[in-house]
Design a protein around this motif. Sequence first.
Motif, short mmCIF file in Angstrom:
data_model
loop_
_atom_site.label_atom_id
_atom_site.label_comp_id
_atom_site.label_asym_id
_atom_site.label_seq_id
_atom_site.Cartn_x
_atom_site.Cartn_y
_atom_site.Cartn_z
N SER A 9 0.30 -1.23 -0.07
CA SER A 9 0.12 0.14 -0.44
C SER A 9 1.48 0.61 0.04
O SER A 9 2.39 1.29 0.41
CB SER A 9 -0.78 0.34 1.15
OG SER A 9 0.00 0.00 2.31
N GLN A 10 -0.17 2.39 -0.07
CA GLN A 10 1.40 3.56 -0.14
C GLN A 10 2.01 4.08 1.37
O GLN A 10 2.87 5.10 1.06
CB GLN A 10 0.26 4.65 -0.22
CG GLN A 10 -0.22 4.98 -1.66
CD GLN A 10 1.25 5.50 -2.79
OE1 GLN A 10 1.33 6.10 -2.67
NE2 GLN A 10 0.28 4.70 -3.89
N GLU A 11 0.99 3.60 2.08
CA GLU A 11 1.23 3.47 3.57
C GLU A 11 2.80 3.21 3.16
O GLU A 11 3.96 3.47 4.66
CB GLU A 11 0.18 2.88 4.65
CG GLU A 11 -0.64 3.68 5.09
CD GLU A 11 -1.90 3.76 3.91
OE1 GLU A 11 -2.30 2.42 3.08
OE2 GLU A 11 -2.55 4.83 3.32
N ASP A 12 2.93 1.75 3.28
CA ASP A 12 4.48 0.92 3.36
C ASP A 12 4.99 1.62 2.70
O ASP A 12 6.26 2.10 2.78
CB ASP A 12 4.16 -0.45 2.60
CG ASP A 12 2.99 -1.72 2.94
OD1 ASP A 12 3.44 -1.29 5.23
OD2 ASP A 12 2.71 -2.42 2.82
N LEU A 13 4.94 2.47 1.33
CA LEU A 13 5.82 2.86 0.60
C LEU A 13 6.06 4.49 1.55
O LEU A 13 7.64 4.92 1.90
CB LEU A 13 5.16 3.40 -1.23
CG LEU A 13 6.54 4.62 -1.22
CD1 LEU A 13 7.35 3.71 -1.61
CD2 LEU A 13 5.49 5.55 -2.16
N GLN A 14 5.43 5.34 2.01
CA GLN A 14 5.73 5.85 3.49
C GLN A 14 6.82 6.27 4.15
O GLN A 14 7.21 6.62 4.54
CB GLN A 14 4.17 7.11 4.03
CG GLN A 14 3.63 7.43 2.98
CD GLN A 14 4.29 8.57 1.74
OE1 GLN A 14 5.09 9.10 1.71
NE2 GLN A 14 3.89 7.81 0.58
N ARG A 15 6.49 5.04 4.99
CA ARG A 15 7.42 4.10 6.09
C ARG A 15 8.37 3.83 5.00
O ARG A 15 9.77 4.44 5.77
CB ARG A 15 6.75 3.06 6.41
CG ARG A 15 5.51 2.67 7.81
CD ARG A 15 5.63 2.01 8.82
NE ARG A 15 4.54 0.50 6.96
CZ ARG A 15 3.55 1.05 7.66
NH1 ARG A 15 2.54 2.11 8.30
NH2 ARG A 15 2.87 0.38 6.68
N LEU A 16 8.72 3.30 3.96
CA LEU A 16 10.02 2.91 3.18
C LEU A 16 10.93 4.05 3.02
O LEU A 16 11.55 4.16 4.04
CB LEU A 16 9.73 1.84 1.91
CG LEU A 16 10.63 1.92 1.43
CD1 LEU A 16 10.76 -0.09 0.93
CD2 LEU A 16 11.42 2.82 0.44
N LEU A 17 9.97 5.63 2.78
CA LEU A 17 11.40 6.48 2.88
C LEU A 17 10.57 7.37 3.63
O LEU A 17 12.09 7.68 4.02
CB LEU A 17 10.19 7.31 1.77
CG LEU A 17 9.33 7.37 0.09
CD1 LEU A 17 8.37 7.73 -0.70
CD2 LEU A 17 10.98 6.93 -0.05
N GLN A 18 10.32 7.19 4.88
CA GLN A 18 11.04 8.12 5.91
C GLN A 18 12.36 7.54 6.51
O GLN A 18 12.98 7.93 6.36
CB GLN A 18 9.73 7.67 7.00
CG GLN A 18 8.75 8.90 7.07
CD GLN A 18 7.78 8.71 7.94
OE1 GLN A 18 7.31 7.51 8.08
NE2 GLN A 18 6.48 9.56 7.45
N LEU A 19 12.10 5.56 6.53
CA LEU A 19 13.38 4.50 7.19
C LEU A 19 14.69 4.98 6.74
O LEU A 19 15.58 5.80 6.33
CB LEU A 19 12.85 3.41 6.74
CG LEU A 19 13.62 3.11 7.26
CD1 LEU A 19 14.43 2.77 8.68
CD2 LEU A 19 13.50 1.10 7.23
#
Length: 695
Positions: free
Chosen positions: A176-186
Motif C-alpha cells: 500500500s501507499q502507507e508501506d511506501l511512506q514508511r519505507l521512504l521515512q526509514l
Amino acid sequence: MDCDKLSAVRVGVREAPFRSFLGRQEPSIVHFSPQAGNSLVVDQNDYHFDYAFRSTVSQLELYGALIMPLVDKLFCGFECTVMAYGQTGTGKSYSMGMTADNQATSEEHLGVLPRCLRDILDRVAAKQENTLERIQVSASFIEIYNEKAYDLLGATPMDPMLASRCNSCTCLPLASQEDLQRLLQLGNNNRHVRRTNMNANSSRSHAIVTIHMRRQGGQLFRMNIVDLAGSEGVRRTGHEGVARQEGVSINMGLLSINKVVMAMAAGHTVIPYRDSVLTTVLQKSLTSQSYLTFLACISPHACDLSETISTLRFAKSAKRLRLNPQQMIMSRNHQLQQQQQQQQQRQTLAARTPHALRRPFTSSTTVKVSRPTQRDAQNSFYLMPPKPKESMPLMQLQRTRSEMGLTPKAKKRAREELQMETTMDAPSDSNHSAISLVEKGCSAAVSLSNSETESTLVEPLSGSNVTLKQEQEQDSNGTMGPPQPPPAIPLFHSSLLSIAEEPYSQQQKLQQRQLLFDNTCSPIVLPAAGPLEMSGIQPLDISQRPVLRARRSARLIFNSNRQQSSTEQQQQQQQNQNGLRRSMRLAVKLESHAVTANQLLASQDSGSVGASRKRSKAAAKRWMNNQKDTFLNLLNSADVRELQKLPGIGPKTAFSLALQRGRLGGFQSLSQVQELPIWGLVKWERVCGANGLDP
Ligand SMILES: Nc1ncnc2c1ncn2[C@@H]1O[C@H](COP(=O)(O)OP(=O)(O)OP(=O)(O)O)[C@@H](O)[C@H]1O
C-alpha cells in the motif's frame, strides 16, 4: 497493453518555479514555444525534447505524460528507469516524490514514485483477481554518497557496500501507499541531506529506489526511480571541508553519467560504466535492454544560466540515445525458441536411436579421420570428419571470438576467415552431411562389428535388410583394385544417420564417433600411421581431461590389438572373412578386457620408451615420432579452450588453428600445420620447442 509503440529513450524537461528566497521577480530565461509543446528556447538556442513542461505543470500531468507509459513496459517484462537530472534546488526530489513529508503526501504534490507504485499495485490486484498468478511487489532504497553505496533500509545503513552487491540489498514488501511512506521515512532518515545556499533540504547523495515485481515463476521486473543529487558549482555553494568533498563526489557521479550517456549515444562499444559507483550501480539500467526516461529539471533564473545550459546539453545527448529493448526481447525469445526446438529434436532422435547406441560410450575406441585411401573407399562406409563449423554454430563461433577479446585487426581477420569458410562450405547441407560426405569420398571409416553373429543394417530409404558381408569379404581378400565409387545411397542404419544429423556438441559428437568408428573390433585394420592414431605417450600435462583419457585408452586398445598373438589375429581375420561382425554390446565387453590387459603393457611401454630414449638413437627417434603423433592428435581433436592450454599457443592461435582445421577437415601431418599462414617467423619453432618437438 501496447508493448510496441513507445520510444525506448524519452526525455522531458521541467522548469522549476521561481525560488522565493532569492527575492527576485525577473523574467524566466526559458521560453516555451507556443506552437509545439515540446520545444523551448534558452539563450537563443532551440531545444527539442519529447516533453517540455512549464513550471505550472501539475505532478499528475507530468506523471501521465512521461511516466505512466513506462508502467506498461514494466508489465511487458522490460527493465524501466526514470532519472531526474539537473541543478540543485530545481525540484528533482519533488518531481520523483522521494520525500515523505506532509506536502509530498498530499494528492496534488504526489510525485512519480508513489504514483508509480499506486499504478503497479492496482494492476497487480487486477491481474491477481483475473488469474491465480501471485505477484510480489517490494522495494529497495540505496544511496551513493562520496563514491560509496549504502543500503538505506539495511540493518547497517551506515556501512558502505560493494557496488556490485547493490542488486541484492534489502527489499521491503509493498502492499500500500502507507508501506511506501514508511519505507521512504526509514530511508530518508538515513540519507545524507544538508542545508545549502541553494536548497534548504539539499540531497547530498544520489538516491535509487527500485520497485521489484516478482512473478510466481521467479521472473523479476524492475522499475528504478533515480533522484540524482543536484549539480552545483562548488564556488556558488560556498562549501568547505566535508560539504565541498560531497559536491566534488556529486559532480563526479554526474559527469560519469554524462560520459556513459554520450558514449552510448555515439555508439561506442566500450562504455565507461566503471568510472564511478553511480554508473556501476546503474549499469544494468543504462543498456539497450531497458527503457529509459530522463527528466531534466532546469531553473528559470538568469543566475543559473550556465547550469541550465549544461543540463539541457545533457538532455540533448540523452535524446540521441538509440536503444532497442524490443529487439533484445525478440532475440531472447528467438534464442529460447531455438533452444526448445533443439531440445525437441534431440528427444525425437534419442527416441529413434536404438538402445545399444544410446549407451554411454567407452573410451576404448580409435577415430580415424583422414582422406580415404583406395582401400577405405572400396571397403567402408564413410562419415564426414568433424567440422568445427557444423559442431559449433556460427553464432556461437562469433561469440567465442568476441569473448576472447580479439584486437580489432584480429577480429577483422577472423571475420574474413569466417566468411571464406562459409563460402567454401556453403554447398554442403548439414542435414545430409553423412550422405554428402559419402559422395565426396572424404571421411572416416565406420564399422560395427560382431564376433558372433552377422548383424543386419536397415537401409534408411527402402527399409530392407542388408548386410556388410560383401564389403568385408572384399576387405579380407585385400583386393586393391581401382577405387569403387561409394554407393549412391549408403547402407546406413537409420540411427547412424540420426547421429550424423543431430546437432550435438563437439564432445558428444566425438564420443559418438568414437563408438561408431571403433577399430578394436573392426574388420578394417587401420594403418598405425593414421593422423589420429594414438601414440600412448602423453607428455603434456592435460591427461586428466576425459577426452584425452578416452584417447589414451583408445591407444591402449590399439596396442592391445597389435600385441595379440598371431593365432588370435588369424582367428580374427578368419572371422572377418566370414563376414561376421560383433554386436555393440560384445564389442564394449571386449574393449573393457583389453583396457585392463593393456594398461600394464602401456605402462611398461612408456617406461621402456623413457629408458630406450637414453639408450639408443632409434628409440629417441621413435619417441619423437610418438611425441609428434600425440601433438598432431591433440591439434586435430582438442577444442579451442584445450588448444589454448598447449604450451606456446595463445587464444588467437588456438582459434586460428581450430578454424584452419575446420577448413581442411583435419591436419594430416605436422608439416601441414607448419605451413599454415598463422605462424610468424619464429612462432612455430617456439611452439615446437615448448612442446618438446623437433621443429
Ligand atoms: N514544481 C514545483 N512545485 C512546487 N514546489 C516545488 C517544485 N519544484 C521544486 N519545489 C520545491 O523546491 C524545493 C527544492 O526542491 P527539491 O528538493 O526537489 O530540489 P532538488 O532538485 O531535489 O535539489 P537537490 O538536488 O539539492 O536535492 C522543495 O521545497 C520543493 O518542494
